[in-house]
Design a protein around this motif. Structure first.
Motif, PDB file in Angstrom:
ATOM      1  N   HIS A 113       0.860  -1.184   0.000  1.00  0.00           N
ATOM      2  CA  HIS A 113       0.000   0.000   0.000  1.00  0.00           C
ATOM      3  C   HIS A 113       0.897   1.235   0.000  1.00  0.00           C
ATOM      4  O   HIS A 113       1.314   1.703   1.067  1.00  0.00           O
ATOM      5  CB  HIS A 113      -0.926  -0.002   1.217  1.00  0.00           C
ATOM      6  N   PRO A 114       1.250   1.756  -1.171  1.00  0.00           N
ATOM      7  CA  PRO A 114       2.168   2.902  -1.244  1.00  0.00           C
ATOM      8  C   PRO A 114       1.612   4.117  -0.520  1.00  0.00           C
ATOM      9  O   PRO A 114       0.416   4.227  -0.253  1.00  0.00           O
ATOM     10  CB  PRO A 114       2.296   3.162  -2.753  1.00  0.00           C
ATOM     11  N   GLY A 115       2.511   5.029  -0.222  1.00  0.00           N
ATOM     12  CA  GLY A 115       2.131   6.261   0.456  1.00  0.00           C
ATOM     13  C   GLY A 115       3.106   6.560   1.569  1.00  0.00           C
ATOM     14  O   GLY A 115       4.261   6.124   1.550  1.00  0.00           O
ATOM     15  N   SER A 116       2.631   7.286   2.561  1.00  0.00           N
ATOM     16  CA  SER A 116       3.456   7.624   3.716  1.00  0.00           C
ATOM     17  C   SER A 116       3.343   6.497   4.742  1.00  0.00           C
ATOM     18  O   SER A 116       2.262   6.245   5.276  1.00  0.00           O
ATOM     19  CB  SER A 116       2.991   8.954   4.327  1.00  0.00           C
ATOM     20  N   LEU A 117       4.472   5.826   5.011  1.00  0.00           N
ATOM     21  CA  LEU A 117       4.452   4.674   5.910  1.00  0.00           C
ATOM     22  C   LEU A 117       5.180   5.001   7.208  1.00  0.00           C
ATOM     23  O   LEU A 117       6.299   5.528   7.186  1.00  0.00           O
ATOM     24  CB  LEU A 117       5.128   3.469   5.259  1.00  0.00           C
ATOM     25  N   ASP A 151       6.421   5.428  -3.174  1.00  0.00           N
ATOM     26  CA  ASP A 151       5.547   5.746  -4.302  1.00  0.00           C
ATOM     27  C   ASP A 151       5.157   4.537  -5.137  1.00  0.00           C
ATOM     28  O   ASP A 151       4.164   4.585  -5.864  1.00  0.00           O
ATOM     29  CB  ASP A 151       6.220   6.781  -5.220  1.00  0.00           C
ATOM     30  N   SER A 152       5.910   3.456  -5.072  1.00  0.00           N
ATOM     31  CA  SER A 152       5.662   2.303  -5.942  1.00  0.00           C
ATOM     32  C   SER A 152       4.951   1.191  -5.195  1.00  0.00           C
ATOM     33  O   SER A 152       5.218   0.931  -4.015  1.00  0.00           O
ATOM     34  CB  SER A 152       6.983   1.769  -6.501  1.00  0.00           C
ATOM     35  N   GLY A 153       4.050   0.510  -5.904  1.00  0.00           N
ATOM     36  CA  GLY A 153       3.383  -0.661  -5.355  1.00  0.00           C
ATOM     37  C   GLY A 153       4.147  -1.928  -5.698  1.00  0.00           C
ATOM     38  O   GLY A 153       5.271  -1.896  -6.202  1.00  0.00           O
ATOM     39  N   ALA A 158       6.366  -3.049  -8.798  1.00  0.00           N
ATOM     40  CA  ALA A 158       7.797  -2.770  -8.964  1.00  0.00           C
ATOM     41  C   ALA A 158       8.628  -4.050  -8.956  1.00  0.00           C
ATOM     42  O   ALA A 158       9.765  -4.052  -9.437  1.00  0.00           O
ATOM     43  CB  ALA A 158       8.280  -1.834  -7.866  1.00  0.00           C
ATOM     44  N   LEU A 159       8.059  -5.129  -8.419  1.00  0.00           N
ATOM     45  CA  LEU A 159       8.793  -6.402  -8.393  1.00  0.00           C
ATOM     46  C   LEU A 159       8.749  -7.122  -9.730  1.00  0.00           C
ATOM     47  O   LEU A 159       9.462  -8.120  -9.928  1.00  0.00           O
ATOM     48  CB  LEU A 159       8.225  -7.316  -7.301  1.00  0.00           C
ATOM     49  N   ASP A 160       7.928  -6.633 -10.666  1.00  0.00           N
ATOM     50  CA  ASP A 160       7.763  -7.323 -11.941  1.00  0.00           C
ATOM     51  C   ASP A 160       9.063  -7.399 -12.735  1.00  0.00           C
ATOM     52  O   ASP A 160       9.257  -8.331 -13.516  1.00  0.00           O
ATOM     53  CB  ASP A 160       6.681  -6.636 -12.786  1.00  0.00           C
ATOM     54  N   ASP A 161       9.936  -6.406 -12.571  1.00  0.00           N
ATOM     55  CA  ASP A 161      11.204  -6.450 -13.295  1.00  0.00           C
ATOM     56  C   ASP A 161      12.399  -6.292 -12.357  1.00  0.00           C
ATOM     57  O   ASP A 161      13.483  -5.899 -12.779  1.00  0.00           O
ATOM     58  CB  ASP A 161      11.252  -5.390 -14.398  1.00  0.00           C
ATOM     59  N   ALA A 162      12.217  -6.633 -11.080  1.00  0.00           N
ATOM     60  CA  ALA A 162      13.324  -6.576 -10.118  1.00  0.00           C
ATOM     61  C   ALA A 162      14.262  -7.758 -10.329  1.00  0.00           C
ATOM     62  O   ALA A 162      13.831  -8.867 -10.657  1.00  0.00           O
ATOM     63  CB  ALA A 162      12.787  -6.580  -8.696  1.00  0.00           C
TER      64      ALA A 162
END
Length: 323
Positions: free
Chosen positions: A57-61, A72-74, A77-81
């Protein structure tokens, strides 16, 4: 005559993408440690990696520091890590996190789990039948939830290639430097470690934490002795010399090394000599005999024997692999 066309410079390879999955109440130390190793080190050190954060859950954690971080990323982002760092987590990961990490692993991404992050690859079955470094406080819980994992709460990290685990947050730096060493050589890893002013690189077999003494105070820090040894690698130094420098008996010094580093002093010194030899093989054309003398291994024959025992290869083959 046709004009010579200038050669097109080769396109530099894309950096290896390291993405850390974070969550609310995130402990920052393992995240910043991974960032320190895989992030930007200035123009004098080749940039082989990129580093970024993502969250379910992106945002301020919120973080354990009390200061939030902006992510900022959900999980997409792991799709091309290329490497996924899971730095502390909950004991029961969400289905979304498990799906994203599973997909990344199936694609060939390396999974690096730190502290409670181990429960993610464990839940996916990636550690079944495998030894895993686990924090001693979580060892019982891991065994209860995932009995097919072989927990080891005595070492700082265990690396299986596709999945690596570090039991304690403080081992994140060691595990990340270990990855750099495996992918880009000892010299590059040592250069990054020196820039970070990190202590001497610790092997995975070393202990997570020193056991508490039954009597008397905790032993003094070994840092002055370690620095003295590193500055005198070419010299022939016996355990008795180390003990004399530290002002203790050889037996006491051996106990301190074993308690604090998990290895006896002679083995620790040999590992440092081999690391220095690897760096010289990678970065210089010095003959093996000269390298052996510079790192305190006396002769090319001794260096080759030690190299084969530790790395199952020869100095010449190692040098070729990094040229």
């Amino acid at each position: 005559m046709p004009l010579d066309c200038p050669e097109t410079p080769p396109t530099p390879p894309s950096p290896h993408r390291v993405v850390a999955v974070v969550a609310p109440n995130q402990e920052l130390y393992p995240v910043t440690s991974a960032s320190a190793v895989f992030g930007y080190h200035g123009p004098d050190i080749t940039q082989h990696y990129s580093f970024s954060l993502c969250a379910e859950h992106p945002g301020s954690l919120p973080t354990t520091l009390g200061t939030p971080i902006q992510v900022d990323s959900g999980l997409e982002a792991l799709d091309d890590a290329d490497t996924v760092v899971i730095a502390s987590w909950v004991l029961t990961p969400s289905p979304a996190v498990l799906h994203a990490v599973s997909h990344a692993h199936a694609r060939g991404a390396r999974i690096v789990a730190v502290c409670a992050g181990i429960f993610v690859p464990a839940a996916l079955g990636l550690l079944d039948g495998r030894r895993a470094s686990v924090h001693w406080e979580l060892s019982g819980e891991l065994a209860a939830r995932h009995p097919r994992v072989i927990p080891d709460d005595t070492v700082i990290y265990v690396d299986h290639g596709d999945v690596a685990t570090a039991g304690a947050s403080a081992a994140t730096l060691d595990l990340c430097l270990h990855q750099v060493l495996q992918e880009h050589g000892a010299a590059h890893a040592m250069r990054i470690g020196r820039q970070l002013a990190a202590g001497p690189y610790r092997e995975g077999c070393q202990r997570q934490y020193p056991p508490l003494p039954t009597t008397g105070p905790m032993p003094d820090s070994l840092a002055p002795l370690l620095e003295w040894l590193l500055s005198r690698l070419p010299d022939q130094i016996a355990v008795e010399d180390m003990a004399a420098y530290s002002g203790v008996s050889s037996r006491t010094l051996t106990r301190q090394f074993t308690d604090q580093l998990g290895v006896p002093p002679a083995r620790w010194l040999l590992e440092r000599r081999l690391a220095a030899a690897r760096a010289l093989l990678e970065e210089t054309d010095l003959p093996v005999e000269t390298i052996a003398a510079r790192v305190g291994l006396s002769s090319a024959v001794n260096l080759r024997r030690r190299f084969h025992t530790a790395l199952r290869t020869t100095p010449a083959a190692y040098r070729r692999s990094f040229r």
